[in-house]
Design a protein around this motif. Structure first.
Motif, PDB file in Angstrom:
ATOM      1  N   LEU A   6     -11.246   0.724  20.057  1.00 26.64           N
ATOM      2  CA  LEU A   6     -12.152  -0.392  20.309  1.00 26.64           C
ATOM      3  C   LEU A   6     -13.070  -0.067  21.485  1.00 26.64           C
ATOM      4  N   TRP A   7     -14.378  -0.122  21.255  1.00 32.71           N
ATOM      5  CA  TRP A   7     -15.412   0.049  22.283  1.00 32.71           C
ATOM      6  C   TRP A   7     -15.301   1.411  22.977  1.00 32.71           C
ATOM      7  N   THR A   8     -14.973   2.450  22.235  1.00 36.50           N
ATOM      8  CA  THR A   8     -14.803   3.770  22.859  1.00 36.50           C
ATOM      9  C   THR A   8     -16.068   4.623  22.805  1.00 36.50           C
ATOM     10  N   LEU A  14     -14.186  -1.333   7.354  1.00 33.56           N
ATOM     11  CA  LEU A  14     -13.993  -2.643   7.972  1.00 33.56           C
ATOM     12  C   LEU A  14     -12.937  -3.443   7.237  1.00 33.56           C
ATOM     13  N   TRP A  15     -12.936  -3.314   5.908  1.00 35.92           N
ATOM     14  CA  TRP A  15     -12.038  -4.137   5.090  1.00 35.92           C
ATOM     15  C   TRP A  15     -11.746  -3.388   3.812  1.00 35.92           C
ATOM     16  N   LEU A  16     -10.514  -3.486   3.331  1.00 34.65           N
ATOM     17  CA  LEU A  16     -10.126  -2.916   2.054  1.00 34.65           C
ATOM     18  C   LEU A  16      -9.390  -3.978   1.262  1.00 34.65           C
ATOM     19  N   PRO A  17      -9.708  -4.120  -0.021  1.00 39.30           N
ATOM     20  CA  PRO A  17      -8.995  -5.125  -0.833  1.00 39.30           C
ATOM     21  C   PRO A  17      -7.533  -4.746  -0.987  1.00 39.30           C
ATOM     22  N   GLU A  18      -6.674  -5.714  -0.879  1.00 35.24           N
ATOM     23  CA  GLU A  18      -5.237  -5.459  -0.985  1.00 35.24           C
ATOM     24  C   GLU A  18      -4.856  -5.250  -2.450  1.00 35.24           C
ATOM     25  N   GLY A  19      -3.969  -4.261  -2.654  1.00 40.14           N
ATOM     26  CA  GLY A  19      -3.467  -4.002  -3.988  1.00 40.14           C
ATOM     27  C   GLY A  19      -4.424  -3.267  -4.895  1.00 40.14           C
ATOM     28  N   VAL A  20      -5.539  -2.779  -4.379  1.00 44.05           N
ATOM     29  CA  VAL A  20      -6.523  -2.062  -5.188  1.00 44.05           C
ATOM     30  C   VAL A  20      -6.625  -0.648  -4.651  1.00 44.05           C
ATOM     31  N   ALA A  21      -6.403   0.345  -5.522  1.00 43.85           N
ATOM     32  CA  ALA A  21      -6.488   1.746  -5.123  1.00 43.85           C
ATOM     33  C   ALA A  21      -7.932   2.210  -5.274  1.00 43.85           C
ATOM     34  N   LEU A  22      -8.608   2.341  -4.171  1.00 38.92           N
ATOM     35  CA  LEU A  22     -10.006   2.767  -4.185  1.00 38.92           C
ATOM     36  C   LEU A  22     -10.088   4.285  -4.124  1.00 38.92           C
ATOM     37  N   PRO A  23     -10.986   4.898  -4.876  1.00 41.63           N
ATOM     38  CA  PRO A  23     -11.157   6.353  -4.769  1.00 41.63           C
ATOM     39  C   PRO A  23     -11.698   6.734  -3.410  1.00 41.63           C
ATOM     40  N   ARG A  50      -6.583  -4.465  12.601  1.00 38.14           N
ATOM     41  CA  ARG A  50      -6.178  -3.929  13.894  1.00 38.14           C
ATOM     42  C   ARG A  50      -6.013  -5.056  14.903  1.00 38.14           C
ATOM     43  N   SER A  51      -5.415  -4.698  16.030  1.00 35.48           N
ATOM     44  CA  SER A  51      -5.062  -5.727  17.009  1.00 35.48           C
ATOM     45  C   SER A  51      -6.275  -6.301  17.726  1.00 35.48           C
ATOM     46  N   LEU A  91      -4.162   9.323   2.242  1.00 34.80           N
ATOM     47  CA  LEU A  91      -4.552   9.166   3.640  1.00 34.80           C
ATOM     48  C   LEU A  91      -3.941   7.888   4.213  1.00 34.80           C
ATOM     49  N   SER A  92      -3.754   7.897   5.530  1.00 34.38           N
ATOM     50  CA  SER A  92      -3.216   6.736   6.230  1.00 34.38           C
ATOM     51  C   SER A  92      -4.341   6.106   7.044  1.00 34.38           C
ATOM     52  N   ILE A  93      -4.890   5.004   6.551  1.00 29.94           N
ATOM     53  CA  ILE A  93      -6.042   4.366   7.184  1.00 29.94           C
ATOM     54  C   ILE A  93      -5.745   2.876   7.368  1.00 29.94           C
ATOM     55  N   THR A  94      -6.008   2.386   8.577  1.00 32.73           N
ATOM     56  CA  THR A  94      -5.879   0.961   8.868  1.00 32.73           C
ATOM     57  C   THR A  94      -7.269   0.368   9.005  1.00 32.73           C
ATOM     58  N   PRO A  95      -7.674  -0.556   8.121  1.00 30.96           N
ATOM     59  CA  PRO A  95      -9.010  -1.165   8.258  1.00 30.96           C
ATOM     60  C   PRO A  95      -9.162  -1.872   9.601  1.00 30.96           C
ATOM     61  N   ILE A  96     -10.400  -1.998  10.035  1.00 28.97           N
ATOM     62  CA  ILE A  96     -10.673  -2.599  11.339  1.00 28.97           C
ATOM     63  C   ILE A  96     -10.156  -4.021  11.409  1.00 28.97           C
ATOM     64  N   ILE A  97     -10.299  -4.777  10.343  1.00 24.18           N
ATOM     65  CA  ILE A  97      -9.924  -6.185  10.362  1.00 24.18           C
ATOM     66  C   ILE A  97      -8.420  -6.355  10.535  1.00 24.18           C
TER      67      ILE A  97
END
Length: 790
Positions: free
Chosen positions: A168-170, A137-146, A159-160, A151-157
């Protein structure tokens, strides 16, 4: 909020990421050559012993036996020579064996290294696919999480959250991940399997490498989810300081629920104490908690299955009075669902209810018995709006909602009624007896104390439950992010559910303008149609093949979406009809000097044989069962490719060559290397004017994967299983096509554009009787040197 400000979200065909599911066989250990035979060791040792004995004898007895000097010296020399021969023989046997053994070890280590690279690619592909299905849902900016490396991931928050958001709603009730909600990341077994060799290598170092390779591919870091379906109640247990974390995890679950599921499929009810209003206020903005109201000026267009009209605009009940009112309505809805359960089809289209029950502290959140109210009344004496009697008679919540009778039916039979209860508990004694799944946030076993704040153990509460799953990295999210998500989703509403209708019978004659009349058919009238040509007048290879919704023509653009394509469909799906439609449309739209056919049929040729007499057809082969005939076909095709390459270099124009191979999978099974060779010949198909169309009932295994990677567009009619549909379209839609409507299928082309259409039928015998003017065009076509079979 005005209706014009809302965004209408239409349900889309679900795009499934490619997750490898193959079985990978580890390379078999090498068979080392035999070492030096033991006889050689014995001969070498005996020779050395004998030489020593002769030397000692010679040194001791030689002074006394001067007359035997020559004889003993010769004997000693002979022994030394024999020893030298033994040493040389041993060396020439040992050295090649040792060298061959070293070469086999290096080759096996290289195979293991290549296998490791392949497994790492599979692991990365599966991690990417699983994170696309369950993104954070959310990832902190500038923090590399294990867990997100590479990987190329766009958090939900980020997205458009509009109609262009393809995820969305699939999720639908028929999907395997319906009501599967993400908690965080953890170790899971991969979808692909690693099959060990029959035996381990004899070398100890190689054994360690094989075992390390198996261990490294036995798990991967992927999203950990809890599935609400399958049990009545899901409990999140967080004692003491973990209680706030349990509330945060339920909020995250609701956020994922609202993003992946439409309000038409899932509705949310929240029962929370007044003390936690700041935690749950955001959920009242979600469209999944909105009431339907029939009053004028209502901004909600979604109907809650609880058919009541309330003064509030949502189903988030915070505080005793709101909870008691909401539970009374919920109780009536549960009773109605139980009564309707015996009626066939009564639950179709009814949204699933997810009821969230927060923890209620006995002293702070629950009302005390009446005898203790006297002291509590004193602070209210100064309030003018509420009298002493109002306080005594107001609705009171003396027990947790989990212990009240209104919720008993949901706790005991919720799954059968389409209801899931998610409860937050502070003690193990509060867990309902009907609980089927426990998310334990309190000191999971095997975790260091420094990791306790980010871990949870998920286990089923049954005697035969499998081993618990450990979520090693729980997701986190600020409360402000939840408010932002809810405010953006508040603007969304599902599009009205329409029953799409497509014609079940489509005649190819109605797809052309003017309508095709076989009695007065003039080829020139259609060969010059500008809509089927490029701006320079050359053929575009864009042909009509059927109709979509609203009688919109479905076109297949072989050049734009190609050059190569794949057509599949189970028996009775209309595959042969669609193949005939494509060939007939090409023959109607383009001259023989512009488009040629090369037809190859593994079977008797009943599908392609009617087109063998068209002037477009330069060669037709059927009953292709022998390797010699296939090799002859490949030789001809290779020569044609070389001829076209030379003609292109000379700047000469050539007709487009459409190569149709029906039941290619059967040919491949009997002729190894057929696909590799044909794709090598046609790899520059667009430039050389060569276009492949491969057809088969069900391309499977490595054959299917090889073809899918080489073609650009896919025509998929009804499939026999969801797995086959996912292999073709990356989604299961083709498995749900009706069996009673042959010709109904999907076209996957362009940038993952999916079109549902009804294929047109063609009157093949009428087309075989071509007019004389059409037959005269045969002279324009260069006939390839291969004899057609009838």
């Amino acid at each position: 909020m005005s209706e014009q400000q809302r965004t209408v979200i239409t349900r889309k065909a679900r795009l499934w990421p490619e997750i490898p599911s193959a079985t990978i066989d580890l390379p078999a250990p090498p068979a080392f050559p035999n070492t030096v035979h033991p006889v050689m060791f014995i001969a070498l040792i005996c020779g050395m012993v004998g030489l020593c004995i002769y030397a000692v004898f010679f040194l001791i007895f030689l002074p006394r036996m001067s007359e035997a000097n020559f004889f003993l010296g010769g004997l000693l020399t002979t022994s030394a020579f024999m020893l030298l021969l033994s040493v040389l023989s041993f060396f020439f046997q040992w050295h090649p064996t040792h060298k061959r053994r070293r070469e086999l070890v290096e080759a096996y280590q290289q195979k293991l290294a290549d296998m490791q690279i392949q497994l790492q690619a599979y692991v990365q592909q599966e991690r990417q696919g699983r994170l696309e299905l369950d993104p954070p849902l959310w990832l902190p900016e500038g923090v590399a999480l294990p867990g997100y490396e590479g990987l190329s991931i766009t958090p939900i928050i980020q997205r458009s959250l509009d109609n262009l958001d393809l995820q969305l709603w699939t999720r639908r009730a028929s999907d395997p991940d319906f009501l599967a909600l993400r908690l965080g990341l953890g170790q899971l077994p991969p979808s692909f399997a690693v099959q060990p060799a029959a035996s381990l290598p004899a070398d100890a170092e190689l054994q360690v490498q094989v075992q390390d390779l198996q261990l490294a591919s036995s798990w991967l870091i992927a999203p950990i989810t809890v599935k609400l379906t399958g049990q009545n109640t899901t409990v999140l247990l967080g004692t003491q300081a973990r209680l706030s974390q349990a509330r945060q995890m339920v909020c995250l679950m609701l956020a994922h629920l609202a993003y992946h599921h439409s309000p038409e499929d899932v509705r949310i009810i929240v029962l929370a104490p007044e003390s936690q209003r700041a935690i749950w206020d955001w959920s009242s903005l979600l469209p999944h908690t909105a009431h339907h109201s029939s009053q004028p000026g209502s901004t909600s267009t979604t109907r809650l299955p609880i058919e009541e009209t309330l003064d509030v605009a949502h189903t988030v009940a915070i505080g005793s009075e709101a909870i008691l009112s909401q539970m009374a309505i919920l109780s009536r809805e549960l009773s109605r669902r139980k009564m309707r359960r015996q009626e066939p089809g009564s639950q179709d289209g009814v949204p699933w209810l997810v009821v969230v029950v927060d923890h209620f502290d006995e002293l702070e959140d629950l009302d005390q018995p009446t005898m203790f109210l006297n002291a509590a009344i004193m602070p209210f004496k100064k309030q003018k709006k509420r009298s002493h009697s109002d306080i005594l008679n107001r609705p009171r919540l003396t027990d947790s909602p989990l212990q009240r009778s209104e919720l008993a039916l949901a706790l005991q039979e919720g799954h059968a009624l389409g209801v899931s209860v998610v409860s937050i508990c502070n003690q193990a004694s509060e867990i309902p007896s009907s609980a089927g799944l426990l998310v334990d946030l309190d000191q999971p076993q095997g975790i260091l104390p420094s990791q306790l704040t980010s871990c949870a153990r998920i286990r089923e509460l049954s005697a035969l439950a499998p081993q618990a799953t450990l979520c090693q990295q729980l997701d986190t999210v600020p409360l402000e992010t939840l408010h932002l998500l809810a405010m953006r989703m508040q603007l969304l509403r599902p599009a009205p559910v329409l029953q799409p209708e497509i014609r079940t019978q489509v005649d190819i004659r109605m797809l052309f303008e003017p309508r095709l009349d076989l009695m007065s058919y003039d080829p020139q009238a259609y060969w010059n149609e500008p809509s089927l040509r490029l701006s320079d007048g050359s053929p575009s290879l864009r042909i009509p093949i059927g109709l979509k919704l609203g009688d919109e023509t479905q076109y297949l653009d072989i050049m734009k979406d190609g050059p190569h394509g794949l057509l599949t469909g189970q028996t009775g799906s209309g595959k042969s009809e669609l193949l005939q439609t494509i060939l007939a449309a090409l023959a109607i739209a383009y001259r023989p000097g512009e488009v040629n056919f090369l037809l190859l049929d593994y079977n008797a040729g009943l599908t392609l044989e009617p087109f063998s007499q068209l002037p477009h057809t330069i060669s037709f082969l059927s009953h292709v069962s022998s390797s010699a005939m296939i090799q002859r076909f490949m030789t001809m095709l290779r020569a044609e490719a070389q001829r076209r390459e030379q003609r292109v270099k000379d700047g000469k124009l050539l007709p487009r060559l459409v190569i149709v191979i029906d039941e290619y999978a059967e040919i491949v099974r009997r002729n190894e290397g057929f696909l590799e060779e044909i794709f090598a010949i046609t790899r520059t198909g667009r430039e050389m004017g060569m276009h492949l169309l491969l057809a088969s009932q069900r391309p499977e295994g490595s054959i299917g994967r090889q073809v899918r990677n080489a073609v650009q567009y896919r025509l998929c009619l009804r499939c026999s299983s969801p797995e086959e549909s996912r292999d073709m379209l990356l989604r299961e839609d083709a498995a749900r096509l009706p069996m009673s409507i042959p010709g109904r299928g999907y076209l996957l082309h362009g940038d993952n554009q999916l079109d549902l259409f009804q294929a047109a039928r063609v009157n093949v015998p009428a087309l075989v009787q071509a007019p004389r003017q059409l037959r005269l065009q045969k002279a324009e076509v260069k006939v390839l040197p291969i004899v057609a079979q009838n």
